[in-house]
Design a protein around this motif. Structure first.
Motif, PDB file in Angstrom:
ATOM      1  N   ASN A 163       5.107 -14.875  11.726  1.00 53.44           N
ATOM      2  CA  ASN A 163       4.149 -15.841  11.193  1.00 53.44           C
ATOM      3  C   ASN A 163       3.528 -16.764  12.244  1.00 53.44           C
ATOM      4  O   ASN A 163       3.551 -17.984  12.110  1.00 53.44           O
ATOM      5  N   HIS A 164       2.977 -16.168  13.318  1.00 51.49           N
ATOM      6  CA  HIS A 164       2.211 -16.973  14.285  1.00 51.49           C
ATOM      7  C   HIS A 164       0.895 -17.418  13.655  1.00 51.49           C
ATOM      8  O   HIS A 164       0.433 -18.526  13.874  1.00 51.49           O
ATOM      9  N   PHE A 165       0.252 -16.471  12.943  1.00 48.01           N
ATOM     10  CA  PHE A 165      -1.066 -16.756  12.365  1.00 48.01           C
ATOM     11  C   PHE A 165      -1.019 -16.543  10.862  1.00 48.01           C
ATOM     12  O   PHE A 165      -0.807 -15.430  10.388  1.00 48.01           O
ATOM     13  N   ALA A 166      -1.241 -17.623  10.124  1.00 50.60           N
ATOM     14  CA  ALA A 166      -1.203 -17.524   8.661  1.00 50.60           C
ATOM     15  C   ALA A 166      -2.335 -16.628   8.149  1.00 50.60           C
ATOM     16  O   ALA A 166      -2.262 -16.065   7.061  1.00 50.60           O
ATOM     17  N   MET A 167      -3.387 -16.517   8.961  1.00 53.04           N
ATOM     18  CA  MET A 167      -4.549 -15.726   8.547  1.00 53.04           C
ATOM     19  C   MET A 167      -4.161 -14.250   8.339  1.00 53.04           C
ATOM     20  O   MET A 167      -4.815 -13.518   7.620  1.00 53.04           O
ATOM     21  N   VAL A 168      -3.075 -13.831   9.027  1.00 50.11           N
ATOM     22  CA  VAL A 168      -2.596 -12.451   8.847  1.00 50.11           C
ATOM     23  C   VAL A 168      -1.654 -12.450   7.656  1.00 50.11           C
ATOM     24  O   VAL A 168      -0.604 -13.092   7.682  1.00 50.11           O
ATOM     25  N   ASN A 169      -2.038 -11.780   6.570  1.00 52.81           N
ATOM     26  CA  ASN A 169      -1.150 -11.654   5.421  1.00 52.81           C
ATOM     27  C   ASN A 169      -1.240 -10.235   4.872  1.00 52.81           C
ATOM     28  O   ASN A 169      -1.928  -9.391   5.447  1.00 52.81           O
ATOM     29  N   LEU A 170      -0.574  -9.985   3.784  1.00 54.47           N
ATOM     30  CA  LEU A 170      -0.492  -8.616   3.278  1.00 54.47           C
ATOM     31  C   LEU A 170      -1.866  -8.013   3.002  1.00 54.47           C
ATOM     32  O   LEU A 170      -2.103  -6.835   3.254  1.00 54.47           O
ATOM     33  N   ARG A 171      -2.805  -8.859   2.524  1.00 56.63           N
ATOM     34  CA  ARG A 171      -4.139  -8.354   2.197  1.00 56.63           C
ATOM     35  C   ARG A 171      -4.958  -8.059   3.457  1.00 56.63           C
ATOM     36  O   ARG A 171      -5.726  -7.115   3.516  1.00 56.63           O
ATOM     37  N   THR A 172      -4.799  -8.937   4.469  1.00 56.29           N
ATOM     38  CA  THR A 172      -5.703  -8.815   5.634  1.00 56.29           C
ATOM     39  C   THR A 172      -5.098  -8.037   6.800  1.00 56.29           C
ATOM     40  O   THR A 172      -5.802  -7.622   7.716  1.00 56.29           O
ATOM     41  N   ALA A 173      -3.765  -7.856   6.815  1.00 55.24           N
ATOM     42  CA  ALA A 173      -3.104  -7.266   7.999  1.00 55.24           C
ATOM     43  C   ALA A 173      -3.688  -5.899   8.344  1.00 55.24           C
ATOM     44  O   ALA A 173      -3.981  -5.604   9.492  1.00 55.24           O
ATOM     45  N   ALA A 174      -3.824  -5.042   7.297  1.00 49.98           N
ATOM     46  CA  ALA A 174      -4.429  -3.728   7.562  1.00 49.98           C
ATOM     47  C   ALA A 174      -5.410  -3.450   6.442  1.00 49.98           C
ATOM     48  O   ALA A 174      -5.127  -3.750   5.295  1.00 49.98           O
ATOM     49  N   PRO A 175      -6.589  -2.896   6.726  1.00 51.05           N
ATOM     50  CA  PRO A 175      -7.024  -2.530   8.078  1.00 51.05           C
ATOM     51  C   PRO A 175      -7.717  -3.660   8.843  1.00 51.05           C
ATOM     52  O   PRO A 175      -7.936  -3.526  10.038  1.00 51.05           O
ATOM     53  N   THR A 176      -8.056  -4.796   8.195  1.00 50.82           N
ATOM     54  CA  THR A 176      -8.938  -5.786   8.850  1.00 50.82           C
ATOM     55  C   THR A 176      -8.429  -6.220  10.219  1.00 50.82           C
ATOM     56  O   THR A 176      -9.034  -5.926  11.248  1.00 50.82           O
ATOM     57  N   VAL A 177      -7.280  -6.942  10.245  1.00 55.29           N
ATOM     58  CA  VAL A 177      -6.800  -7.516  11.516  1.00 55.29           C
ATOM     59  C   VAL A 177      -6.365  -6.400  12.457  1.00 55.29           C
ATOM     60  O   VAL A 177      -6.626  -6.448  13.662  1.00 55.29           O
ATOM     61  N   CYS A 178      -5.736  -5.366  11.879  1.00 51.62           N
ATOM     62  CA  CYS A 178      -5.234  -4.269  12.720  1.00 51.62           C
ATOM     63  C   CYS A 178      -6.374  -3.647  13.531  1.00 51.62           C
ATOM     64  O   CYS A 178      -6.268  -3.471  14.754  1.00 51.62           O
ATOM     65  N   SER A 217      -2.394   5.172   6.032  1.00 52.55           N
ATOM     66  CA  SER A 217      -3.179   6.276   6.601  1.00 52.55           C
ATOM     67  C   SER A 217      -4.638   5.879   6.671  1.00 52.55           C
ATOM     68  O   SER A 217      -5.100   5.058   5.881  1.00 52.55           O
ATOM     69  N   GLY A 218      -5.343   6.488   7.601  1.00 50.48           N
ATOM     70  CA  GLY A 218      -6.783   6.211   7.706  1.00 50.48           C
ATOM     71  C   GLY A 218      -7.142   5.686   9.068  1.00 50.48           C
ATOM     72  O   GLY A 218      -6.521   6.034  10.076  1.00 50.48           O
ATOM     73  N   SER A 219      -8.148   4.807   9.102  1.00 58.22           N
ATOM     74  CA  SER A 219      -8.723   4.395  10.386  1.00 58.22           C
ATOM     75  C   SER A 219      -7.709   3.723  11.304  1.00 58.22           C
ATOM     76  O   SER A 219      -7.773   3.864  12.514  1.00 58.22           O
ATOM     77  N   CYS A 220      -6.738   2.978  10.731  1.00 63.03           N
ATOM     78  CA  CYS A 220      -5.777   2.264  11.594  1.00 63.03           C
ATOM     79  C   CYS A 220      -4.958   3.248  12.421  1.00 63.03           C
ATOM     80  O   CYS A 220      -4.834   3.102  13.642  1.00 63.03           O
ATOM     81  N   VAL A 221      -4.403   4.259  11.753  1.00 67.23           N
ATOM     82  CA  VAL A 221      -3.576   5.248  12.462  1.00 67.23           C
ATOM     83  C   VAL A 221      -4.428   5.987  13.485  1.00 67.23           C
ATOM     84  O   VAL A 221      -4.034   6.171  14.644  1.00 67.23           O
ATOM     85  N   ASP A 222      -5.628   6.368  13.039  1.00 62.51           N
ATOM     86  CA  ASP A 222      -6.569   7.054  13.919  1.00 62.51           C
ATOM     87  C   ASP A 222      -6.806   6.297  15.212  1.00 62.51           C
ATOM     88  O   ASP A 222      -6.666   6.819  16.315  1.00 62.51           O
ATOM     89  N   THR A 223      -7.215   5.029  15.036  1.00 60.94           N
ATOM     90  CA  THR A 223      -7.580   4.191  16.200  1.00 60.94           C
ATOM     91  C   THR A 223      -6.367   3.940  17.079  1.00 60.94           C
ATOM     92  O   THR A 223      -6.470   3.962  18.305  1.00 60.94           O
TER      93      THR A 223
END
Length: 1331
Positions: free
Chosen positions: A1065-1080, A1150-1156
């Motif tokens: 929890n360094h950044f509260a902005m990272v949460n279950l909804r935003t962690a993947a794929p957005t922040v990842c 699965s999807g763009s995160c794993v790919d990238t």
């Protein structure tokens, strides 16, 4: 005595002669020879006789010969001999050298070397003997005593040459000595000695002596050391240039010491000619030059300098090298701009790499230097300029439109390169008269032949060339008139650009003007619509620029004529009467256009206002034309509704229904022309009695007044446009109704502006304005409602508004900021309608959007950047005040209405304005920010910097965002938050990265990201992007990436389901909804950028290692300067390694995160391999590898490779389950199954690449371990070799057994999980130690 010797020599045997010579004293003999030679008597015969009587087989004879040789050398150097005698003596001496015994040859050579060292040679004539002596030595078979030991003749020669080159050379013999060496047979090593010595002598010589020396050096280099010779010459002139420019920019007192600029350039020019000549004779020299400069391109060495660029441009005249040289220069330019872009965007790189001179600056310096009769360079310069413009000019976009951005503001390297090409051509055009015709011809050819491509960059260049001096171009007028013949075949945009560019020429050359008019008249009746539009554009331009006597001075010109005015005014003073006839004639031609298609008429209406402003004497003619045109569509009876004959504006030809008369544009033109005439011309005419002029004024005013009243009375039914009407695009009636509806809406807008402008804040007028708006609104609502499927077609048409930008700015100011008491009552009428207020703001948005897309706006003064900027500042001020004083939350809580709130529209407007200003008005940003600052006082103007002003605006938006974030989650307006972040991103670009305000902005953004946990993906993406864009300009973002990767790991869990990951929890902005794929995906793209920077640095280091040619003992210090860079690279890679360590263990969807991630891991290993290869190169030069490197290798072995393989297994397991799942569902949904299958295959595609990259890395590590004697493999468990060949016979068996295996795996993984858990926690601790 001499007679006796000669008579004895005539005998057949030489015995008596020998005896006689033995009886003589040596001094007598030498004196005799000296006297004979000085008198010019038969010295040659005497010398032959002496040689005959002194055979080398006897010691006495050989010594006598040596004495004679010494004597002759002194004689030759004394300068007392006649030319013929001297030549004869040298010839004889040369012939006899080969008979000498080796020991005496060495002695003779040493005599020469001593004389050279001591500088006792006076004219160097005797040096012609030295090559023969060296050659004779080299061919000696016996070993000779030399120094303390015995050496062969060849080795003796080498020692002597070494002694000669390490001694002192008097500068007056340098050229002769260099020339002498070309006749000596030399080994490669000896050539190197000599070349090094000659290069050292450069700095000791006079500038004028260098060209002949270079010539001799080039001849010598054909024996070897070509590269070193070229490198030395280029380095010398590079230093000289630098020194020269420093002295010129430095103290004026230094002028006494400086080499005159002209002299230096002439010398450089001569040397370039010598080198090019040498390359023509010796192609190998050309290849070496290209190799040398290509290598210098990798590392930013001093090889690329104005001198070497000029040399390359001269080499382009040799056909076999032409293409290679241009490719090299092209890639240098684009690489230089890309490097600059990379450096500007990264503080990390700026700290490591010093700023260097850009290649473009050097090329422009070459252009400047070429004024000193470098004719051999200019042709190459011109070709190169066109190559850059052709290769990097704007490219065609699919629908044929190119988005024009103003020059130089876009940060793209391609645009910089194209701009450089244009600058090269313009500067060359200014300097070289000879080449002008060719440049102009080539530019015009491109304008004509490339009709289907964007050629704005060529038109800009043409315009600049003509602006520079129209009079010079009169000589090339035939080429210009030839181009006019193609006008009717060119696209309208090209024609307008071309005519605008040649406009100054029309003023100085009657013949060009006349030929243009002929072409335009022809085009007026051409069958193609575009040709007729071009004719209208051309005639309008002529009307604007040929003033009639008595016209107002146009201080508000939209296209100033610049330099050309100087010449033009003289010409126009006498011809204004002629101009009047000429202009009225054109007006006649244009009147005929009023019977043509709507597009042609529309152009005319759009152009008349500018004509009037620039040529006020034509007002009568223009206004009468417009009046008679309006009368055709106006119902004169005051009671007839509607007041306009809309039917007459529409043309029906069979099934085709189209617009015939753009009535809305006609009214718009009338309204603007009338307003301008009233404000500018009428006040001046008050004193004179001009009754005829009054006529059209009164008529037009009355007509507009009458139309207004009747439009308000008219119902939609009167136009047959009520709700029940058909608006579909498929039927004839529907199309007709659509056209009518747009005409009525346009007319309403024009009348709104007219009535507001003449209303002078009267309540009645404002009520009329509101009634007109209600009519407009009803129609626009119906159209929006009925649009349905035809929405896309509609969108294009409604994309513009008839309100002028100036009016929008005045209207918004009145609605939101006018607090004058007397205006209160009338303005309240308009303010009471929130729809009207919203409409005013949305029109402003339309105008700004138009500016962003095209660089100008529609309506009067829309092409005038100065006026547009002024209006933009006013609009921004109002929108900013409205948004900050009435926040969205306040406004929305009051009343729920459909559509966006006004505050949100204001914010959207501000966001668009800030980006448009940065795109088109970069130089005026300071002025723009000053205009926004309401509290500004005139006196303080100078003090406040852009950073301070931008920071003030940023604080306002920061407050708004904080208020938004402090509210309830259900009240959170995602769109507004995203707009605010975009505005902050735009404004933060104006902050100086080294300023305190920038650091404040960064810490504020970091704080927001750490403390806010809104689950909104787009807001999170915007904010994170802002954070990264600020962070890279402050320091490298690797630690930030590591923290974020730990957060992502914590939220998404581990690939091993049995392991629980502690949340960081360094950044509260990272949460279950935003962690993947957005922040990842965001952190992966940032990691990719960091890897690019590291790769760039490694390439730079490799280039430096390749460039340095250092003696062994110096090599240990040589790499020291690179240590900080190496250290920085290793730290970056180490931190990125821990970042990937976290992500590779994360259970990513699965999807763009794993790919990238797989692609980035592959890149990571490729760059680690590149670093290992660099150390392999360095190890050859006896320097070890850094301790940090060992740590990095250890870390990669323990923390990355093993988990990579686990991750690969995880991805493959996911694939097999998804394939199974699709197999079950196949019967039900075959299409969905196919896409899932395709996705699974796509995801696993990068896996073989990654495994190959890991194995390559390990392969080179093994090499490095052997080379460096350090065991780097001790922490690395070698990966098993994977063979990706599908073995058909095993495949069936495996498929059958698959189910059984799965059951076993299920139970096994449970045990494994239990065993693994403690290990995982331990690893977590270890990670913390690393970080």
């Amino acid at each position: 005595m001499d007679q006796k010797i000669l008579s004895l020599a005539a005998e057949k045997t030489a015995d008596r002669l020998q005896k006689f010579l033995q009886t003589m004293k040596e001094d007598d003999l030498t004196n005799l020879l000296q006297n004979q030679a000085v008198k010019g008597k038969a010295a040659g015969a005497l010398l032959r006789a002496i040689f005959k009587g002194s055979p080398c087989s006897e010691e006495a004879g050989a010594l006598r010969r040596l004495k004679i040789y010494s004597c002759c050398i002194q004689l030759l150097e004394s300068g007392d001999l006649q030319k013929e005698v001297a030549s004869e003596i040298i010839g004889l001496l040369m012939l006899e050298v080969h008979n000498f015994p080796g020991a005496l040859l060495v002695e003779l050579a040493n005599e020469f070397i001593d004389a050279i060292k001591e500088g006792s040679l006076t004219n160097g004539k005797s040096l012609e003997l030295l090559p023969i002596i060296f050659t004779a030595l080299a061919t000696t078979k016996k070993n000779l005593d030399y120094g303390k030991g015995e050496l062969s003749g060849e080795e003796c020669k080498k020692q002597l040459i070494n002694t000669l080159c390490s001694g002192r050379w008097d500068h007056q013999y340098v050229i002769q000595l260099t020339s002498m060496f070309k006749d000596v047979p030399l080994t490669a090593e000896e050539v190197e000695f000599v070349v090094e010595k000659v290069l050292k002598m450069f700095s000791k010589l006079n500038l004028q002596e260098i060209p002949p020396l270079v010539y001799q050096l080039l001849v010598l280099s054909s024996k070897g050391s070509r590269k070193r010779a070229l490198e030395g010459i280029i380095a010398f002139f590079s230093r000289l240039d630098k020194q020269h420019s420093e002295e010129q920019s430095g103290d004026e007192l230094l002028d006494l010491v400086t080499v005159p600029s002209g002299e230096l350039r002439h010398v450089e020019g001569t040397i370039i000619l010598h080198i090019v000549f040498a390359i023509k004779l010796d192609c190998e020299l050309g290849r070496e030059l290209l190799k040398l400069l290509k290598a210098g391109q990798q590392d930013f060495s001093s090889n690329m300098c104005p001198f070497s660029i000029a040399l390359l441009l001269s080499v382009t005249r040799i056909q076999r090298f032409e293409e290679q040289v241009f490719d090299l220069l092209k890639s240098s330019v684009i690489k230089s701009f890309k490097d600059l872009q990379l450096l500007q965007g990264s503080k990390f790189l700026q700290n490591l790499v010093p700023n260097r001179c850009c290649v473009s600056t050097m090329i422009l310096k070459v252009v400047k230097n070429s004024v000193h009769s470098w004719d051999h360079v200019t042709q190459g310069l011109v070709e190169f300029g066109f190559i850059l413009m052709d290769s990097y000019g704007p490219k065609k976009i699919l629908d044929g439109k190119t988005i024009e951005t103003s020059s130089g503001l876009s940060r793209m390297p391609n645009q910089y390169a194209c701009k450089l090409g244009a600058n090269i051509l313009l500067e060359t055009f200014k300097i070289h008269e000879m080449i002008r015709q060719e440049i102009l011809e080539q530019v015009l050819n491109r304008v004509v032949t490339r009709a289907s491509f964007p050629i704005s960059h060529f038109l800009d260049l043409l315009s600049n060339i003509i602006m520079y001096s129209p009079l010079i171009l009169q000589s090339c007028s035939s080429k210009v008139t030839e181009t006019f013949d193609y006008l009717s075949f060119l696209p309208l945009q090209t024609v307008q650009g071309l005519l605008k560019a040649v406009q100054p020429l029309l003023k100085v050359s009657m013949s060009i003007r006349d030929s243009l008019i002929l072409v335009l008249r022809k085009a007026m009746f051409a069958s193609q619509l575009d040709a007729r539009k071009s004719a209208v554009a051309g005639f309008l331009l002529l009307l604007k620029n040929f003033k009639v006597l008595g016209s107002l001075s146009s201080s508000q010109c939209s296209q100033s004529i610049g330099v050309s005015q100087v010449y033009v005014d003289v010409h126009s003073r006498y011809s204004s009467v002629a101009n009047e006839t000429f202009c009225l004639e054109i007006m006649d031609s244009l009147r005929r256009c009023l019977g043509q298609q709507a597009d042609v008429r529309l152009m005319l209406y759009e152009g008349f206002y500018d004509v009037l402003r620039r040529n006020s004497q034509l007002a009568n003619s223009v206004m009468q034309t417009l009046l008679s045109q309006l009368k055709q569509f106006y119902e004169p009876e005051p009671d007839v509704l509607p007041p306009l004959k809309l039917e007459a504006c529409i043309l029906t030809q069979g099934d085709q229904i189209s617009l015939q008369e753009p009535l809305d544009y006609l009214l718009c033109c009338i309204q603007h022309c009338l307003a301008w005439h009233k404000s500018r011309v009428m006040p001046l005419q008050q004193e004179e009695e001009e009754e005829e002029e009054e006529g059209f004024h009164q008529d037009l005013d009355d007509m507009l007044e009458s139309i207004t009243h009747r439009m308000i009375k008219s119902e939609l039914e009167d136009f047959e446009l009520d709700k029940s009407a058909d608006f579909s695009q498929s039927t004839g009636i529907g199309i007709k109704n659509n056209i009518c509806a747009f005409l009525v809406m346009g007319v309403c807008e024009v009348l709104i502006e007219y009535n507001f402008s003449i209303g002078n804040f009267s309540k009645n007028k404002f009520e009329e304005v509101l009634s007109l708006f209600i009519c407009y609104k009803k129609l626009s609502d119906i159209l929006n409602e009925k649009a349905g499927k035809g929405k896309t077609k509609m969108a294009n048409k409604t994309n513009d508004s008839f309100l002028s930008m100036k009016f929008v700015s005045d209207l918004l100011t009145a609605l939101f900021r006018d607090s004058t008491q007397s205006h209160e009552e009338s303005l309240s009428v308009l303010r009471s309608s929130s729809d009207f207020m919203r409409y005013a703001v949305s029109v402003a948005l339309l105008k700004v959007q138009q500016l962003k897309e095209t660089g100008h706006v529609s309506g009067p003064d829309g092409q005038n950047p100065e006026k547009v900027f002024q209006n933009l500042c006013n609009i921004t001020r109002v929108l900013l005040w409205r948004y900050t004083s009435i926040p969205t939350s306040v406004e929305e809580s009051g009343k729920k209405e459909k559509g966006k709130s006004i505050s949100l529209l204001c914010l959207e407007g501000l966001q668009k304005i800030f980006s448009a200003v940065q795109q088109f008005y970069q130089p005026k940003i300071h002025q723009f920010l000053r205009a926004l600052d309401a509290t500004d006082k005139e006196e303080e103007e100078v003090e406040v910097s852009i950073t301070h002003r931008a920071a003030f605006q940023i604080r306002q938006f920061q407050r708004s965002l904080l208020n938004l974030l402090s509210g309830q989650e259900e009240d959170f307006n995602s769109k507004e938050a995203l707009l605010l972040v975009t505005v902050l991103s735009n404004l933060s670009k104006l902050l100086e990265p080294s300023s305190a305000q920038f650091v404040q902005m960064l810490s504020w953004t970091t704080k927001i990201c750490k403390e806010n946990s809104w689950e909104d993906a787009s807001f999170c993406k915007g904010l994170m992007n802002l954070l990264f864009s600020l962070h890279v300009l402050h320091k490298s973002p690797v630690t930030l990436l590591r923290d974020l990767s730990q957060d992502i790991h914590g939220h998404l869990g581990d690939i091993d389901e049995d392991i629980e990951v502690e949340k960081t929890n360094h950044f509260a902005m990272v949460n279950l909804r935003t962690a993947a794929p957005t922040v990842c995906l965001l952190v992966l793209s940032q990691a990719e950028k960091v890897l690019e920077e590291v790769d760039w640095l490694i390439t730079k280091l490799k280039g430096q290692v390749g460039q340095e040619i250092i003696p062994e003992e110096a090599s240990s210090q040589a790499t020291l300067p690179n240590h900080p860079i190496e250290k920085a690279i290793i730290i970056q890679l180490g931190t990125l390694l821990t970042f990937f360590h976290e992500l590779v263990q994360t259970a990513l969807p699965s999807g763009s995160c794993v790919d990238t991630l797989l692609k980035d891991l592959c890149k990571m290993y490729t760059i680690l391999t590149a670093l290992v290869k660099y150390y392999l190169q360095v190890c050859q030069r006896s320097t070890g590898i850094l301790k940090n490197m060992e740590k990095l290798v250890k870390l990669s072995g323990s923390h990355l490779t093993p988990v990579c393989y686990s991750f690969i297994s995880y991805v493959q397991n996911k694939r097999s389950t998804s394939l199974k799942y699709t197999g079950e569902k196949k019967k039900e949904k075959s299409a969905a199954g196919a896409t899932a299958m395709a996705r699974a295959l796509r995801e696993t595609k990068p896996i073989p690449n990654l495994i190959f990259a890991i194995e390559q890395y390990e392969k080179f590590l093994i090499h490095l371990s052997k080379k460096s004697k350090v065991n780097l493999m001790q922490h690395i468990k070698l990966s098993t070799s994977r063979d990706f060949k599908i073995k058909g016979n095993i495949l069936d068996m495996v498929l059958r057994e698959e189910e059984e295996e799965e059951n076993e795996e299920g139970t096994a993984s449970e045990h494994e999980g239990q065993n693994k858990e403690p290990a995982k926690k331990k690893r977590k601790k270890e990670m913390k130690c690393l970080s």
